[in-house]
Design an enzyme around this catalytic site. Structure first.
Site, PDB file in Angstrom:
ATOM      1  N   GLU A 218     -23.809 -20.023 -41.653  1.00 17.22           N
ATOM      2  CA  GLU A 218     -24.213 -18.960 -40.725  1.00 17.22           C
ATOM      3  C   GLU A 218     -25.041 -17.907 -41.461  1.00 17.22           C
ATOM      4  OE1 GLU A 218     -21.121 -17.099 -38.399  1.00 17.22           O
ATOM      5  OE2 GLU A 218     -22.497 -15.546 -37.663  1.00 17.22           O
TER       6      GLU A 218
ATOM      7  N   SER B  75     -14.936 -15.071 -32.148  1.00 16.10           N
ATOM      8  CA  SER B  75     -15.837 -14.061 -31.586  1.00 16.10           C
ATOM      9  C   SER B  75     -15.331 -13.611 -30.212  1.00 16.10           C
ATOM     10  CB  SER B  75     -17.272 -14.592 -31.480  1.00 16.10           C
ATOM     11  OG  SER B  75     -17.299 -15.862 -30.870  1.00 16.10           O
TER      12      SER B  75
ATOM     13  N   LYS C  57     -11.545 -24.821 -37.641  1.00 14.80           N
ATOM     14  CA  LYS C  57     -12.571 -24.243 -38.510  1.00 14.80           C
ATOM     15  C   LYS C  57     -11.970 -23.041 -39.213  1.00 14.80           C
ATOM     16  CE  LYS C  57     -16.039 -21.553 -36.851  1.00 14.80           C
ATOM     17  NZ  LYS C  57     -15.809 -20.326 -37.621  1.00 14.80           N
TER      18      LYS C  57
ATOM     19  N   ASP D 219     -10.514 -22.129 -33.904  1.00 12.54           N
ATOM     20  CA  ASP D 219     -11.001 -21.246 -34.974  1.00 12.54           C
ATOM     21  C   ASP D 219      -9.824 -20.463 -35.547  1.00 12.54           C
ATOM     22  OD1 ASP D 219     -13.043 -20.272 -36.505  1.00 12.54           O
ATOM     23  OD2 ASP D 219     -13.795 -18.865 -35.002  1.00 12.54           O
TER      24      ASP D 219
HETATM   25  O1  KIV Z   1     -16.266 -17.363 -33.577  1.00 12.83           O
HETATM   26  C1  KIV Z   1     -17.452 -17.708 -33.550  1.00 12.83           C
HETATM   27  O2  KIV Z   1     -18.201 -17.464 -32.582  1.00 12.83           O
HETATM   28  C2  KIV Z   1     -18.003 -18.413 -34.705  1.00 12.83           C
HETATM   29  C3  KIV Z   1     -19.460 -18.743 -34.657  1.00 12.83           C
HETATM   30  C4  KIV Z   1     -20.230 -17.612 -35.223  1.00 12.83           C
HETATM   31  C5  KIV Z   1     -19.763 -20.023 -35.273  1.00 12.83           C
HETATM   32  O3  KIV Z   1     -17.309 -18.676 -35.647  1.00 12.83           O
END
Ligand code: KIV
Length: 288
Positions: free
Chosen positions: A184, A47, A115, A85
């Site tokens: 989510e 994000s 993730k 991420d």
């Molecule tokens: O990148 C992010 O902020 C996310 C959240 C929505 C968990 O993956």
């Protein structure tokens, strides 16, 4: 200082019924605040594409951007469980890509887990990363990287058909070896069912309270990101308001010659007269 958690601690917390609180942020300053506040985990999320870089979504985020931000977060929060991420395109083309890029997070940003978004469709990537010895957090339901195919940032699992797809994704992620699962943007009933059925920690963002913990974006809960606020966000601060007021005050004081004040200035060391003589000597050097 609290000891850094491991994946076993997360399982123990689930066992004890202790909820985990994690947060999404992207830099060393906020990471240090979160660590001082006693956060259980930090996700350096993609994000950042919207919050830091001003894109409309997460798709443009690259591995290099993600690694650089993750490194900053790690420096700011050396004792907090950190999740990298995997950005869009870093794990979709092949299992080799998925393993190589997950490893970059471990080797270059000292993460504790990675993730990735998706269920049935990415189960082979989850399996490959897990088999390479890394910890995978699954992420299903409203998955922002595929918002285009979902028709926008839309809650999932609201109809029986959609709920079936979310549950099938949860099963696929679990069977592929993910050690935890994030849901989510789904109704609480769906998250509660998945939580009841799976032995791994199940966390939620916009998925209700019946799970093992919550994650939220610092930019949302601290009132920093102003373009859009999801329904599930609770604001705990108004950083945007404080920052705008602070900067407006600074502009006013610069223009009124109030800032900088005496306390913000360095003092010369020596007699003023000596400096006056120096200035006189140097003046001719400014002539062209
Ligand atoms: O990148 C992010 O902020 C996310 C959240 C929505 C968990 O993956």
């Amino acid at each position: 200082m609290a000891k850094k958690k491991s994946i076993l601690d997360l399982y123990q917390m689930k066992e004890n019924g202790e909820k985990a609180a994690w947060i999404v942020l992207y830099d060393s300053c906020y990471a240090s605040y979160a660590e001082a506040a006693g956060i259980d985990m930090i996700l350096c999320g993609d994000s950042m594409g919207m919050v830091v870089y001003g894109y409309e979504g997460t798709v443009p985020v690259t591995m290099d951007m993600s690694i650089a931000h993750c490194q900053g977060v790690r420096r700011g929060a050396p004792n907090t469980y950190l999740i990298g991420d995997l950005p869009f395109g870093s794990y979709h083309a092949s299992t080799e890509d998925a393993v190589r890029n997950a490893m970059r997070f471990y080797k270059e940003a000292d993460v504790d887990a990675v993730k990735l978004e998706g269920g049935v469709a990415v189960a082979d990537k989850i399996r490959a990363i897990t088999q390479a010895g890394m910890v995978v957090f699954g992420h299903i339901g409203l998955t922002p990287q595929s918002s285009a195919s979902m028709g926008g940032f839309k809650a999932q699992g609201r109809t029986v058909e959609s709920a079936k797809a979310v549950i099938e994704d949860a099963i696929a992620v679990y069977k592929a070896g993910a050690r935890t699962l994030l849901l989510e943007g789904v109704p609480e009933e769906i998250c509660a069912f998945v939580h009841q059925m799976l032995p791994i920690p199940v966390y939620g963002i916009g998925a209700g309270a019946q799970c093992d913990g919550q994650v939220i974006l610092a930019a949302d809960m601290l009132g920093m990101y102003q373009n859009f606020t999801p329904k599930f966000v609770k604001k705990y601060a108004d950083i945007a308001g404080m920052a705008t007021n602070g900067i407006a005050e600074y502009v006013k004081e610069v223009k009124a010659d109030i800032f900088p004040g005496p306390e913000h200035k360095y003092k010369i060391s020596g007699e003023q007269e000596e400096f006056n003589q120096l200035f006189e000597q140097m003046k001719p050097l400014f002539e062209k």
